[in-house]
Write an enzyme that holds these catalytic residues in place. Structure first.
Site, short mmCIF file in Angstrom:
data_model
loop_
_atom_site.label_atom_id
_atom_site.label_comp_id
_atom_site.label_asym_id
_atom_site.label_seq_id
_atom_site.Cartn_x
_atom_site.Cartn_y
_atom_site.Cartn_z
N HIS A 29 83.32 62.87 -4.00
CA HIS A 29 83.28 63.39 -4.86
C HIS A 29 81.61 63.48 -5.00
CE1 HIS A 29 81.11 59.47 -5.06
NE2 HIS A 29 80.23 60.48 -5.84
N HIS A 64 80.46 63.44 -1.13
CA HIS A 64 80.14 62.25 -0.37
C HIS A 64 81.20 61.30 -1.28
CE1 HIS A 64 78.08 62.13 -4.43
NE2 HIS A 64 78.31 60.96 -4.04
N ARG A 69 79.41 44.82 -1.32
CA ARG A 69 78.47 46.07 -1.08
C ARG A 69 77.86 46.39 -2.41
NH1 ARG A 69 77.90 51.48 -1.15
NH2 ARG A 69 76.41 52.31 0.12
O1 LIG Z 1 77.73 53.33 -3.40
C1 LIG Z 1 77.27 54.41 -2.63
O2 LIG Z 1 76.79 55.27 -1.74
C2 LIG Z 1 77.34 56.07 -3.47
C3 LIG Z 1 77.51 56.28 -5.08
C4 LIG Z 1 77.83 57.69 -5.55
O3 LIG Z 1 78.38 58.09 -4.75
C5 LIG Z 1 78.34 57.32 -7.05
O4 LIG Z 1 77.86 55.83 -8.08
O5 LIG Z 1 77.90 58.06 -7.33
FE LIG Z 2 78.42 60.35 -5.80
#
Ligand SMILES: O=C(O)CCC(=O)C(=O)O
Ligand SMILES: [Fe+2]
Length: 338
Positions: free
Chosen positions: A215, A271, A281
């Site tokens: 996204h 990403h 995590r």
């Molecule tokens: O947890 C992550 O590394 C990315 C989280 C993310 O992309 C978001 O919350 O929009």
């Molecule tokens: Fe994000």
């Protein structure tokens, strides 16, 4: 038996898991190169001489143009605040699933703040193996728990950093933006920004599933604090690369609104997060967002994107997610070039 904190992923997605055969592309989720994001020392920005400050600004703008992502150290956010936020977040996610689905009222969070999985998933690759509290900051100030106080302190600190970065990125866009340097101060108030607490439980069928689907972020910029587990990947030069965790650093990424406002100069990059078979995590994201009526329009012509309000953008994203199962985002607002 002790009740589990994990959402019922396996039960909910049993059919998809049983019937979907692993394809090679998903096995490749982990077989990606690891990279170090451009690393920027903010000490130079805040305490350096004029030359060092300018250098630092140039580096930030370059990373935002070329990567859409960078990491900052000596960012001024105390390890104490980061640690406290993480402790509160872990405590919250340790509650049982049944407690979490009903916790919004007692925390004064809006309904729907707690999310997990992907309600619309029709195949394995549409599942996000994660849970999150996605909280408008206007909700945070209404709470009286140690979680609310910590979130407020964390958000206030990150908001100052986000404002500083957004302003200097505007400065680096050149003369046309000179009269807009207060744009973020005026439009992104602490009540219009969001905080998102993410938890990615260990996933027994990793690596077939995403922790978070690919996204882009629907904001101006995001500040992310992640733990040491790793799993974040970004799409760069036609391939996915994984981001090496740096415990000292905060990760910054450009969102869709900044890409539109800068007329495509700064990039909002796709990403995703991959799952881990053995370890959970955590990450926490601060989203710099404007009020819903804020108009997003580039200061230079010809504009790549038509003028839209943040409200229109969010509505379009929601409509597309409902109709197609995924976000289309900025391409929806492209002006045709002929
Ligand atoms: O947890 C992550 O590394 C990315 C989280 C993310 O992309 C978001 O919350 O929009
Ligand atoms: Fe994000």
């Amino acid at each position: 038996m002790e009740e589990s904190p994990d959402p019922p992923f396996v039960e909910t997605y049993k059919n998809l898991i049983d019937t979907n055969i692993v394809d090679d592309e998903h096995i490749d989720l982990f077989m990606v190169e690891e990279c170090e994001l451009p690393l920027i020392n903010l000490h130079q920005l805040n305490y350096g001489n004029k030359f060092e400050r300018e250098e630092c600004k140039k580096k930030i703008a370059k990373a935002s143009r070329e990567w859409g992502f960078f990491q900052v150290v000596n960012h001024g956010v105390s390890p104490n605040i980061l640690g406290q936020m993480r402790t509160e977040q872990v405590k919250l996610f340790k509650k049982t699933f049944n407690e979490k689905i009903n916790i919004d009222k007692s925390l004064n969070f809006s309904e729907g703040s707690y999310r997990w999985g992907t309600p619309t998933a029709t195949c394995l690759r549409q599942i996000s193996w994660s849970e999150a509290f996605h909280v408008p900051l206007s909700d945070v100030s209404k709470g009286f728990s140690s979680l609310s106080f910590t979130m407020e302190e964390f958000a206030t600190t990150l908001s100052e950093l986000a404002q500083e970065l957004a302003r200097l990125l505007a400065e680096e866009l050149g003369d046309y933006y000179n009269y807009k340097l207060d744009y973020f101060k005026e439009t992104c108030l602490s009540s219009t920004c969001y905080l998102r607490m993410n938890r990615y439980p260990a996933c027994p069928i990793s690596p077939q599933l995403f922790g978070l689907m690919p996204h882009t972020d629907s904001d101006f910029l995001t500040i992310l604090h992640q733990d040491e587990i790793g799993g974040l990947q970004l799409f760069s030069d036609g391939k996915w690369i994984s981001v090496k965790p740096n415990p000292e650093a905060l990760i910054i990424n450009i969102g869709d609104l900044f890409q539109a406002w800068s007329n495509g100069v700064y990039r909002s990059v796709e990403h995703r997060v991959v799952t881990n078979k053995f370890k959970e995590r955590f990450s926490t994201a601060f989203f710099l967002c404007p009020s819903y009526d804020t108009e997003i329009l580039s200061c230079v012509e010809p504009c790549l994107y038509k003028k839209f309000t943040f409200r229109e953008f969010r509505q379009q994203v929601q409509e597309d997610v409902n109709s197609f199962g995924y976000k289309i985002g900025l391409p929806r607002f492209l002006l045709s070039t002929n």
